[in-house]
Design a protein around this motif. Structure first.
Motif, PDB file in Angstrom:
ATOM      1  N   ASP A 108       0.835  -1.209   0.000  1.00  0.00           N
ATOM      2  CA  ASP A 108       0.000   0.000   0.000  1.00  0.00           C
ATOM      3  C   ASP A 108       0.868   1.257   0.000  1.00  0.00           C
ATOM      4  O   ASP A 108       0.596   2.212  -0.736  1.00  0.00           O
ATOM      5  N   ALA A 109       1.918   1.241   0.818  1.00  0.00           N
ATOM      6  CA  ALA A 109       2.848   2.386   0.828  1.00  0.00           C
ATOM      7  C   ALA A 109       3.523   2.511  -0.536  1.00  0.00           C
ATOM      8  O   ALA A 109       3.753   3.624  -1.027  1.00  0.00           O
ATOM      9  N   GLY A 110       3.836   1.385  -1.155  1.00  0.00           N
ATOM     10  CA  GLY A 110       4.437   1.389  -2.487  1.00  0.00           C
ATOM     11  C   GLY A 110       3.510   1.975  -3.532  1.00  0.00           C
ATOM     12  O   GLY A 110       3.958   2.683  -4.438  1.00  0.00           O
ATOM     13  N   ARG A 111       2.220   1.677  -3.415  1.00  0.00           N
ATOM     14  CA  ARG A 111       1.233   2.251  -4.354  1.00  0.00           C
ATOM     15  C   ARG A 111       1.224   3.776  -4.261  1.00  0.00           C
ATOM     16  O   ARG A 111       1.227   4.469  -5.268  1.00  0.00           O
ATOM     17  N   ARG A 112       1.193   4.262  -3.019  1.00  0.00           N
ATOM     18  CA  ARG A 112       1.166   5.719  -2.828  1.00  0.00           C
ATOM     19  C   ARG A 112       2.446   6.353  -3.366  1.00  0.00           C
ATOM     20  O   ARG A 112       2.405   7.379  -4.050  1.00  0.00           O
ATOM     21  N   THR A 113       3.579   5.742  -3.054  1.00  0.00           N
ATOM     22  CA  THR A 113       4.858   6.279  -3.531  1.00  0.00           C
ATOM     23  C   THR A 113       4.946   6.178  -5.041  1.00  0.00           C
ATOM     24  O   THR A 113       5.424   7.102  -5.708  1.00  0.00           O
ATOM     25  N   ARG A 114       4.481   5.073  -5.606  1.00  0.00           N
ATOM     26  CA  ARG A 114       4.495   4.891  -7.070  1.00  0.00           C
ATOM     27  C   ARG A 114       3.668   5.991  -7.748  1.00  0.00           C
ATOM     28  O   ARG A 114       4.055   6.518  -8.781  1.00  0.00           O
ATOM     29  N   ASP A 115       2.525   6.330  -7.172  1.00  0.00           N
ATOM     30  CA  ASP A 115       1.708   7.419  -7.722  1.00  0.00           C
ATOM     31  C   ASP A 115       2.488   8.733  -7.703  1.00  0.00           C
ATOM     32  O   ASP A 115       2.429   9.517  -8.652  1.00  0.00           O
ATOM     33  N   ARG A 116       3.217   8.978  -6.629  1.00  0.00           N
ATOM     34  CA  ARG A 116       4.017  10.206  -6.532  1.00  0.00           C
ATOM     35  C   ARG A 116       5.168  10.187  -7.541  1.00  0.00           C
ATOM     36  O   ARG A 116       5.498  11.219  -8.128  1.00  0.00           O
ATOM     37  N   VAL A 117       5.765   9.005  -7.745  1.00  0.00           N
ATOM     38  CA  VAL A 117       6.817   8.867  -8.761  1.00  0.00           C
ATOM     39  C   VAL A 117       6.244   9.179 -10.139  1.00  0.00           C
ATOM     40  O   VAL A 117       6.854   9.925 -10.914  1.00  0.00           O
ATOM     41  N   HIS A 118       5.071   8.646 -10.423  1.00  0.00           N
ATOM     42  CA  HIS A 118       4.442   8.897 -11.723  1.00  0.00           C
ATOM     43  C   HIS A 118       4.193  10.395 -11.923  1.00  0.00           C
ATOM     44  O   HIS A 118       4.462  10.935 -13.000  1.00  0.00           O
ATOM     45  N   ARG A 119       3.699  11.056 -10.891  1.00  0.00           N
ATOM     46  CA  ARG A 119       3.470  12.509 -10.999  1.00  0.00           C
ATOM     47  C   ARG A 119       4.784  13.248 -11.237  1.00  0.00           C
ATOM     48  O   ARG A 119       4.850  14.171 -12.045  1.00  0.00           O
ATOM     49  N   ALA A 120       5.836  12.846 -10.536  1.00  0.00           N
ATOM     50  CA  ALA A 120       7.141  13.504 -10.704  1.00  0.00           C
ATOM     51  C   ALA A 120       7.685  13.279 -12.112  1.00  0.00           C
ATOM     52  O   ALA A 120       8.271  14.188 -12.710  1.00  0.00           O
ATOM     53  N   LEU A 121       7.492  12.078 -12.661  1.00  0.00           N
ATOM     54  CA  LEU A 121       7.980  11.796 -14.011  1.00  0.00           C
ATOM     55  C   LEU A 121       7.163  12.528 -15.074  1.00  0.00           C
ATOM     56  O   LEU A 121       7.608  12.668 -16.209  1.00  0.00           O
ATOM     57  N   SER A 122       5.977  12.975 -14.703  1.00  0.00           N
ATOM     58  CA  SER A 122       5.113  13.699 -15.641  1.00  0.00           C
ATOM     59  C   SER A 122       5.157  15.208 -15.416  1.00  0.00           C
ATOM     60  O   SER A 122       4.387  15.945 -16.023  1.00  0.00           O
ATOM     61  N   ASP A 123       6.038  15.663 -14.539  1.00  0.00           N
ATOM     62  CA  ASP A 123       6.137  17.082 -14.197  1.00  0.00           C
ATOM     63  C   ASP A 123       6.441  17.906 -15.450  1.00  0.00           C
ATOM     64  O   ASP A 123       7.400  17.638 -16.161  1.00  0.00           O
ATOM     65  N   SER A 124       5.625  18.890 -15.709  1.00  0.00           N
ATOM     66  CA  SER A 124       5.785  19.689 -16.921  1.00  0.00           C
ATOM     67  C   SER A 124       6.044  21.160 -16.625  1.00  0.00           C
ATOM     68  O   SER A 124       5.812  22.012 -17.472  1.00  0.00           O
ATOM     69  N   ARG A 125       6.559  21.459 -15.448  1.00  0.00           N
ATOM     70  CA  ARG A 125       6.744  22.866 -15.057  1.00  0.00           C
ATOM     71  C   ARG A 125       7.628  23.646 -16.034  1.00  0.00           C
ATOM     72  O   ARG A 125       7.474  24.839 -16.187  1.00  0.00           O
ATOM     73  N   LEU A 126       8.561  22.975 -16.701  1.00  0.00           N
ATOM     74  CA  LEU A 126       9.420  23.678 -17.657  1.00  0.00           C
ATOM     75  C   LEU A 126       8.653  24.122 -18.896  1.00  0.00           C
ATOM     76  O   LEU A 126       9.125  24.963 -19.651  1.00  0.00           O
ATOM     77  N   LEU A 127       7.476  23.565 -19.079  1.00  0.00           N
ATOM     78  CA  LEU A 127       6.679  23.900 -20.260  1.00  0.00           C
ATOM     79  C   LEU A 127       5.564  24.895 -19.941  1.00  0.00           C
ATOM     80  O   LEU A 127       4.773  25.231 -20.812  1.00  0.00           O
ATOM     81  N   ASP A 128       5.529  25.375 -18.714  1.00  0.00           N
ATOM     82  CA  ASP A 128       4.457  26.282 -18.291  1.00  0.00           C
ATOM     83  C   ASP A 128       4.360  27.548 -19.136  1.00  0.00           C
ATOM     84  O   ASP A 128       3.281  28.100 -19.296  1.00  0.00           O
ATOM     85  N   GLY A 129       5.472  28.019 -19.679  1.00  0.00           N
ATOM     86  CA  GLY A 129       5.465  29.259 -20.454  1.00  0.00           C
ATOM     87  C   GLY A 129       4.942  29.105 -21.877  1.00  0.00           C
ATOM     88  O   GLY A 129       4.854  30.096 -22.603  1.00  0.00           O
ATOM     89  N   LEU A 130       4.606  27.893 -22.279  1.00  0.00           N
ATOM     90  CA  LEU A 130       4.127  27.665 -23.647  1.00  0.00           C
ATOM     91  C   LEU A 130       2.608  27.723 -23.711  1.00  0.00           C
ATOM     92  O   LEU A 130       1.921  27.277 -22.795  1.00  0.00           O
TER      93      LEU A 130
END
Length: 157
Positions: A108-130
């Motif tokens: 269960d802890a792995g599921r929560r952490t995996r979700d956070r990993v997925h969000r981090a890998l999808s982070d698009s903050r560098l593209l915010d200016g587009l």
């Protein structure tokens, strides 16, 4: 004279391509830095984060299959899984269909952490200016030049 303008156009194209490659590498490095910081905040190395990300929480997987997915040696996966198990994110369990084999089960802890990993890998903050149109163009251009994903090395960090 036509020969000279063809050579100049070729040099200009080469320069443009070189500039584009350098900028792509710069963006990739910046994205990787942000991801590495996020993973460290979760107590994970890039390699353990990738291993956790590859595991399907709803389908236990033998370590040899994870090694195949990661494209690395099983001995590397053993070290990665040891770290994930010590962190309480993964458990090794006997496979009910083949008691000689163990499978990796995301906790269960792995599921929560995996979700956070997925969000981090999808982070698009560098593209915010587009703008949305620019993002669509960028996506099309990146898709056009990509090879469907480069395999990454599997390190135990």
């Amino acid at each position: 004279m036509a020969q000279l303008s063809t050579e100049a156009a070729g040099a200009d194209r080469s320069g443009l391509a070189g500039d584009a490659v350098r900028r792509i590498l710069h963006v990739a490095a910046a994205m990787r830095h942000h991801q590495d910081v996020e993973m460290a905040g979760l107590g994970l190395t890039p390699a353990t984060a990738r291993a956790l990300h590859e595991l399907d929480p709803d389908r236990p997987l033998p370590a040899r299959d994870l090694a195949e997915q990661l494209g690395c040696d099983r001995s590397n996966v053993t070290a990665l899984v040891d770290k994930l198990e010590q962190a309480g994110l993964v458990e090794r369990r006997v496979d009910p269909t083949d008691r000689r084999q163990k499978t990796l089960v995301v906790t269960d802890a792995g599921r929560r952490t995996r979700d956070r990993v997925h969000r981090a890998l999808s982070d698009s903050r560098l593209l915010d200016g587009l703008s949305t149109a620019e993002l669509a163009t960028l996506r099309e251009l990146v898709w056009k030049v990509s090879d469907g994903g480069c395999p990454e090395r599997c390190d135990t960090d």
